[in-house]
Scaffold this motif. Structure first.
Motif, PDB file in Angstrom:
ATOM      1  N   LEU A 172       0.764  -1.135  -0.018  1.00  0.00           N
ATOM      2  CA  LEU A 172      -0.110   0.065  -0.015  1.00  0.00           C
ATOM      3  C   LEU A 172       0.859   1.197  -0.049  1.00  0.00           C
ATOM      4  O   LEU A 172       0.502   2.370  -0.439  1.00  0.00           O
ATOM      5  CB  LEU A 172      -0.969   0.081   1.168  1.00  0.00           C
ATOM      6  CG  LEU A 172      -2.324  -0.805   0.889  1.00  0.00           C
ATOM      7  CD1 LEU A 172      -3.075  -0.819   2.440  1.00  0.00           C
ATOM      8  CD2 LEU A 172      -2.860  -0.180  -0.154  1.00  0.00           C
ATOM      9  N   ALA A 173       1.882   0.993   0.615  1.00  0.00           N
ATOM     10  CA  ALA A 173       3.034   2.363   0.522  1.00  0.00           C
ATOM     11  C   ALA A 173       3.347   2.661  -0.905  1.00  0.00           C
ATOM     12  O   ALA A 173       3.710   3.858  -1.405  1.00  0.00           O
ATOM     13  CB  ALA A 173       4.294   1.942   1.293  1.00  0.00           C
ATOM     14  N   GLN A 174       3.355   1.795  -1.766  1.00  0.00           N
ATOM     15  CA  GLN A 174       3.588   1.597  -3.228  1.00  0.00           C
ATOM     16  C   GLN A 174       2.757   2.068  -3.838  1.00  0.00           C
ATOM     17  O   GLN A 174       2.698   2.795  -5.041  1.00  0.00           O
ATOM     18  CB  GLN A 174       4.429   0.298  -3.696  1.00  0.00           C
ATOM     19  CG  GLN A 174       5.821   0.059  -2.878  1.00  0.00           C
ATOM     20  CD  GLN A 174       6.229  -1.354  -3.169  1.00  0.00           C
ATOM     21  OE1 GLN A 174       5.850  -2.075  -4.175  1.00  0.00           O
ATOM     22  NE2 GLN A 174       7.418  -1.573  -2.754  1.00  0.00           N
ATOM     23  N   ARG A 175       1.531   1.531  -3.539  1.00  0.00           N
ATOM     24  CA  ARG A 175       0.319   1.825  -4.238  1.00  0.00           C
ATOM     25  C   ARG A 175      -0.916   2.513  -3.350  1.00  0.00           C
ATOM     26  O   ARG A 175      -1.858   1.508  -3.016  1.00  0.00           O
ATOM     27  CB  ARG A 175      -0.113   0.597  -5.216  1.00  0.00           C
ATOM     28  CG  ARG A 175       0.970   0.239  -6.173  1.00  0.00           C
ATOM     29  CD  ARG A 175       0.363  -0.981  -6.824  1.00  0.00           C
ATOM     30  NE  ARG A 175      -0.566  -0.670  -8.030  1.00  0.00           N
ATOM     31  CZ  ARG A 175      -0.833  -1.525  -8.809  1.00  0.00           C
ATOM     32  NH1 ARG A 175      -0.161  -2.786  -9.023  1.00  0.00           N
ATOM     33  NH2 ARG A 175      -1.728  -1.106  -9.863  1.00  0.00           N
ATOM     34  N   PRO A 176      -0.855   3.552  -3.185  1.00  0.00           N
ATOM     35  CA  PRO A 176      -1.861   4.127  -2.100  1.00  0.00           C
ATOM     36  C   PRO A 176      -3.217   4.076  -2.681  1.00  0.00           C
ATOM     37  O   PRO A 176      -3.514   4.143  -3.729  1.00  0.00           O
ATOM     38  CB  PRO A 176      -1.484   5.579  -1.748  1.00  0.00           C
ATOM     39  CG  PRO A 176       0.088   5.654  -2.340  1.00  0.00           C
ATOM     40  CD  PRO A 176       0.147   4.603  -3.323  1.00  0.00           C
ATOM     41  N   GLY A 177      -4.206   3.431  -1.665  1.00  0.00           N
ATOM     42  CA  GLY A 177      -5.591   3.384  -2.023  1.00  0.00           C
ATOM     43  C   GLY A 177      -5.894   2.323  -2.761  1.00  0.00           C
ATOM     44  O   GLY A 177      -7.167   2.223  -3.462  1.00  0.00           O
ATOM     45  N   ALA A 178      -4.871   1.228  -3.217  1.00  0.00           N
ATOM     46  CA  ALA A 178      -5.266   0.181  -3.851  1.00  0.00           C
ATOM     47  C   ALA A 178      -6.338  -0.800  -3.149  1.00  0.00           C
ATOM     48  O   ALA A 178      -6.416  -0.877  -2.154  1.00  0.00           O
ATOM     49  CB  ALA A 178      -3.930  -0.693  -4.361  1.00  0.00           C
ATOM     50  N   ASP A 179      -7.039  -1.510  -4.168  1.00  0.00           N
ATOM     51  CA  ASP A 179      -7.774  -2.488  -3.836  1.00  0.00           C
ATOM     52  C   ASP A 179      -7.149  -3.797  -3.341  1.00  0.00           C
ATOM     53  O   ASP A 179      -5.961  -3.799  -3.753  1.00  0.00           O
ATOM     54  CB  ASP A 179      -8.851  -2.939  -4.812  1.00  0.00           C
ATOM     55  CG  ASP A 179      -9.979  -2.002  -5.348  1.00  0.00           C
ATOM     56  OD1 ASP A 179      -9.914  -0.926  -4.637  1.00  0.00           O
ATOM     57  OD2 ASP A 179     -10.114  -1.937  -6.568  1.00  0.00           O
ATOM     58  N   ILE A 180      -7.775  -4.430  -2.488  1.00  0.00           N
ATOM     59  CA  ILE A 180      -6.821  -5.669  -1.806  1.00  0.00           C
ATOM     60  C   ILE A 180      -7.841  -6.849  -1.787  1.00  0.00           C
ATOM     61  O   ILE A 180      -9.131  -6.963  -1.444  1.00  0.00           O
ATOM     62  CB  ILE A 180      -6.421  -5.507  -0.454  1.00  0.00           C
ATOM     63  CG1 ILE A 180      -5.181  -4.326  -0.374  1.00  0.00           C
ATOM     64  CG2 ILE A 180      -6.060  -6.722   0.325  1.00  0.00           C
ATOM     65  CD1 ILE A 180      -4.767  -4.043   0.899  1.00  0.00           C
ATOM     66  N   LEU A 181      -7.399  -8.052  -2.055  1.00  0.00           N
ATOM     67  CA  LEU A 181      -7.871  -9.300  -2.159  1.00  0.00           C
ATOM     68  C   LEU A 181      -7.212 -10.141  -1.061  1.00  0.00           C
ATOM     69  O   LEU A 181      -6.036 -10.424  -1.157  1.00  0.00           O
ATOM     70  CB  LEU A 181      -7.955 -10.181  -3.455  1.00  0.00           C
ATOM     71  CG  LEU A 181      -8.506 -11.589  -3.237  1.00  0.00           C
ATOM     72  CD1 LEU A 181      -9.998 -11.683  -2.963  1.00  0.00           C
ATOM     73  CD2 LEU A 181      -7.975 -12.278  -4.428  1.00  0.00           C
ATOM     74  N   ILE A 182      -7.992 -10.559   0.244  1.00  0.00           N
ATOM     75  CA  ILE A 182      -7.514 -11.627   1.128  1.00  0.00           C
ATOM     76  C   ILE A 182      -8.078 -13.144   0.789  1.00  0.00           C
ATOM     77  O   ILE A 182      -9.293 -13.067   1.041  1.00  0.00           O
ATOM     78  CB  ILE A 182      -7.654 -10.973   2.489  1.00  0.00           C
ATOM     79  CG1 ILE A 182      -6.867  -9.565   2.718  1.00  0.00           C
ATOM     80  CG2 ILE A 182      -7.090 -12.116   3.473  1.00  0.00           C
ATOM     81  CD1 ILE A 182      -7.384  -8.821   3.744  1.00  0.00           C
ATOM     82  N   VAL A 183      -7.073 -13.725   0.565  1.00  0.00           N
ATOM     83  CA  VAL A 183      -7.490 -15.454   0.378  1.00  0.00           C
ATOM     84  C   VAL A 183      -7.356 -15.907   1.655  1.00  0.00           C
ATOM     85  O   VAL A 183      -6.374 -16.419   1.840  1.00  0.00           O
ATOM     86  CB  VAL A 183      -6.727 -16.095  -0.734  1.00  0.00           C
ATOM     87  CG1 VAL A 183      -7.161 -17.329  -1.158  1.00  0.00           C
ATOM     88  CG2 VAL A 183      -7.003 -15.019  -2.063  1.00  0.00           C
ATOM     89  N   GLY A 184      -8.600 -16.135   2.402  1.00  0.00           N
ATOM     90  CA  GLY A 184      -8.443 -16.445   3.821  1.00  0.00           C
ATOM     91  C   GLY A 184      -8.421 -18.218   3.813  1.00  0.00           C
ATOM     92  O   GLY A 184      -8.943 -18.947   2.806  1.00  0.00           O
TER      93      GLY A 184
END
Length: 346
Positions: A172-184
């Motif tokens: 996120l520091a490299q791509r602020p505000g990016a969408d995230i997928l968490i594969v739980g």
């Protein structure tokens, strides 16, 4: 006190309370800590069940918060009565690796030196589910718990909460505000802690996939968009994300996580799974230019980052904890299916 009680892993599905010699100060830089709360690491459940094989006996429990009861003459930053987080990895704070923040690879001790695991060298470091424990590099390792952070939440910060944080912080520091997928999945709490960190750090959409109804409900309560997912070899990506966290620990979930990473995106794995080998779709990763990272958390380094968020109230590790159990019942409860158990001193 000449002896203490220590929860000891004998073999899968067998724990015993053993009376062992009480730890003592061996040099001026050490401290003795009385554990007050120990959260069950996601890996602890699988060591206890035998899914992740370990050879006993060894002292158990490594997500620790407690009270300093004694310090050596060389300890400057701590005193008896201080409430502290004890990072699970042993790190000196002064070797080249520690100075770089690579506290999972301290060169002053044997590789993988840690509380709550089978020792790799001659010294037995002990475990958190004990009356007392020795902290060898007290000034470098211990972290005072600030006002507003509970002793139970502080215990989780020593490992799993920090692990979840680091999976999203750098991307996120490299791509602020990016969408995230968490594969739980099997890394039950780490994926949920990643949701907390992603929200705090300003992620866009946070999508959480899992096959377990309890974890999906917890993820939704933490603010994620949830999608029930059964991982399989032919499961295709419904959409691609710039940042993906693979917290399932399952081969098919790893493949799905990589398939779900967009070109030039980042996929972070939080474990090596339950096998020494896994198939990784290298050709697809090459064509898309994916960065895949996997490795143990640098526990001491990450504590400072997430503790700031916890102190400000933007992250509350207690929201992930699902059950409290007294120390005396730890042996019986260790294999219970709860997402995140905290053991508290009776």
């Amino acid at each position: 006190m000449t002896s203490i009680n220590q929860l000891t892993f004998i073999k899968p599905k067998q724990f015993e309370w053993h009376e062992v010699p009480a730890p003592t100060l061996q040099n001026a830089g050490e401290a003795i800590v009385r554990p007050l709360a120990v959260t069950r690491c996601d890996l602890d459940l699988y060591m206890a069940s035998g899914m992740y094989p370990m050879e006993g006996p060894f002292a158990f429990g490594h997500e620790i918060a407690g009270e300093v009861v004694e310090v050596g003459d060389g300890v400057k930053g701590f005193a008896p009565g201080d409430h502290v987080i004890v990072p699970f990895q042993i790190s000196c704070g002064s070797c080249d690796n520690c100075q770089r923040g690579w506290t999972n690879a301290c060169t002053s001790v044997e590789p993988f030196a840690a509380y709550g695991f089978a020792p790799r060298g001659e010294r037995k470091w002990g475990g958190g589910l004990s009356d007392l424990m020795n902290v060898p590099f007290a000034d470098a390792m211990l972290v005072k718990i600030p006002d507003g952070v509970s002793i139970t939440g502080a215990a989780a910060i020593s490992d799993n909460a920090g692990d979840g944080y680091r999976t999203v912080a750098e991307p996120l520091a490299q791509r602020p505000g990016a969408d995230i997928l968490i594969v739980g999945g099997l890394a039950q709490s780490v994926g949920l802690f990643a949701i907390q960190a992603a929200r705090t750090l300003g992620a866009g959409r946070i999508v959480y996939r899992d096959y377990d109804a309890g974890r999906l409900a917890k993820a939704k309560a933490l603010g994620a968009e949830v999608i029930e997912t059964q991982y399989s070899p032919d499961l295709r990506a419904a959409e691609e994300f710039p940042i993906v966290v693979e917290a399932a620990g399952l081969p098919d979930a790893l493949t799905f996580a990589i398939r779900s990473t967009e070109p030039c995106g980042t996929c972070s794995g939080v474990s090596a799974g339950m096998s020494n080998q896994a198939k990784v779709p290298l050709r697809s990763m090459y064509m898309k230019g994916i960065t895949y990272t996997v490795g143990r958390v640098h526990a001491r380094t990450e504590i400072d980052h997430i503790l700031d968020c916890a102190h400000c109230g933007t992250i509350n590790p207690d929201d992930v904890i699902t059950r409290s159990v007294p120390f005396s019942q730890a042996a019986d409860a260790m294999m219970d299916p709860d997402i995140k158990i905290v053991f508290e001193r009776d």
